[in-house]
Design a protein around this motif. Sequence first.
Motif, PDB file in Angstrom:
ATOM      1  N   LEU A  16      26.131  36.388  -9.589  1.00  0.00           N
ATOM      2  CA  LEU A  16      24.740  36.477  -9.127  1.00  0.00           C
ATOM      3  C   LEU A  16      24.051  37.707  -9.707  1.00  0.00           C
ATOM      4  O   LEU A  16      22.930  37.619 -10.205  1.00  0.00           O
ATOM      5  CB  LEU A  16      24.680  36.548  -7.598  1.00  0.00           C
ATOM      6  N   PHE A  17      24.703  38.853  -9.629  1.00  0.00           N
ATOM      7  CA  PHE A  17      24.114  40.090 -10.123  1.00  0.00           C
ATOM      8  C   PHE A  17      23.882  39.999 -11.628  1.00  0.00           C
ATOM      9  O   PHE A  17      22.799  40.341 -12.123  1.00  0.00           O
ATOM     10  CB  PHE A  17      25.010  41.285  -9.789  1.00  0.00           C
ATOM     11  N   GLY A  18      24.877  39.515 -12.372  1.00  0.00           N
ATOM     12  CA  GLY A  18      24.747  39.398 -13.823  1.00  0.00           C
ATOM     13  C   GLY A  18      23.650  38.422 -14.220  1.00  0.00           C
ATOM     14  O   GLY A  18      22.836  38.713 -15.112  1.00  0.00           O
ATOM     15  N   ASP A  19      23.614  37.264 -13.566  1.00  0.00           N
ATOM     16  CA  ASP A  19      22.584  36.267 -13.866  1.00  0.00           C
ATOM     17  C   ASP A  19      21.193  36.808 -13.533  1.00  0.00           C
ATOM     18  O   ASP A  19      20.235  36.577 -14.272  1.00  0.00           O
ATOM     19  CB  ASP A  19      22.844  34.971 -13.099  1.00  0.00           C
ATOM     20  N   TYR A  20      21.092  37.530 -12.416  1.00  0.00           N
ATOM     21  CA  TYR A  20      19.803  38.109 -12.022  1.00  0.00           C
ATOM     22  C   TYR A  20      19.340  39.137 -13.052  1.00  0.00           C
ATOM     23  O   TYR A  20      18.183  39.129 -13.466  1.00  0.00           O
ATOM     24  CB  TYR A  20      19.912  38.749 -10.631  1.00  0.00           C
ATOM     25  N   GLN A  21      20.258  40.006 -13.480  1.00  0.00           N
ATOM     26  CA  GLN A  21      19.917  41.027 -14.484  1.00  0.00           C
ATOM     27  C   GLN A  21      19.405  40.363 -15.761  1.00  0.00           C
ATOM     28  O   GLN A  21      18.393  40.795 -16.321  1.00  0.00           O
ATOM     29  CB  GLN A  21      21.140  41.885 -14.815  1.00  0.00           C
ATOM     30  N   GLN A  22      20.119  39.347 -16.241  1.00  0.00           N
ATOM     31  CA  GLN A  22      19.714  38.655 -17.462  1.00  0.00           C
ATOM     32  C   GLN A  22      18.359  37.979 -17.301  1.00  0.00           C
ATOM     33  O   GLN A  22      17.517  38.039 -18.199  1.00  0.00           O
ATOM     34  CB  GLN A  22      20.758  37.603 -17.850  1.00  0.00           C
ATOM     35  N   LEU A  23      18.150  37.366 -16.157  1.00  0.00           N
ATOM     36  CA  LEU A  23      16.884  36.674 -15.918  1.00  0.00           C
ATOM     37  C   LEU A  23      15.719  37.656 -15.857  1.00  0.00           C
ATOM     38  O   LEU A  23      14.633  37.374 -16.360  1.00  0.00           O
ATOM     39  CB  LEU A  23      16.989  35.858 -14.626  1.00  0.00           C
ATOM     40  N   MET A  24      15.938  38.820 -15.264  1.00  0.00           N
ATOM     41  CA  MET A  24      14.877  39.821 -15.194  1.00  0.00           C
ATOM     42  C   MET A  24      14.547  40.369 -16.585  1.00  0.00           C
ATOM     43  O   MET A  24      13.382  40.589 -16.906  1.00  0.00           O
ATOM     44  CB  MET A  24      15.252  40.962 -14.246  1.00  0.00           C
TER      45      MET A  24
END
Length: 110
Positions: A16-24
Amino acid sequence: MAFFDSDIVQDEAKRLFGDYQQLMQLGSEYGKFDREGKKKFIETMEELMGRYRVFMKRFELSEDFQAKLTVEQLRTQLGQFGITPEQMFEQMNATLERMKAQIELPPSGT
């Protein structure tokens, strides 16, 4: 086993954290996306919000002290801004709905 010792919880938190960082990072270029790129970004953000909602529900349903403490800390932090976790999700969904509406509008000047 403690909630945070679970491999499943740790793996999903990292994802979740990694996907969120990439999406941001990707989202910082949102204004340059074509219509289809914007649609894909919104769909991906909706999927991520769904995963986050499920993840938070696991915390809420857990009997683990640390999980309950985490939920209370989130409620306290959001409370400082005058919102609840439920309102946070509603606001995120409202933002995504506005973004969808904007890409459905015909281009100006036509």
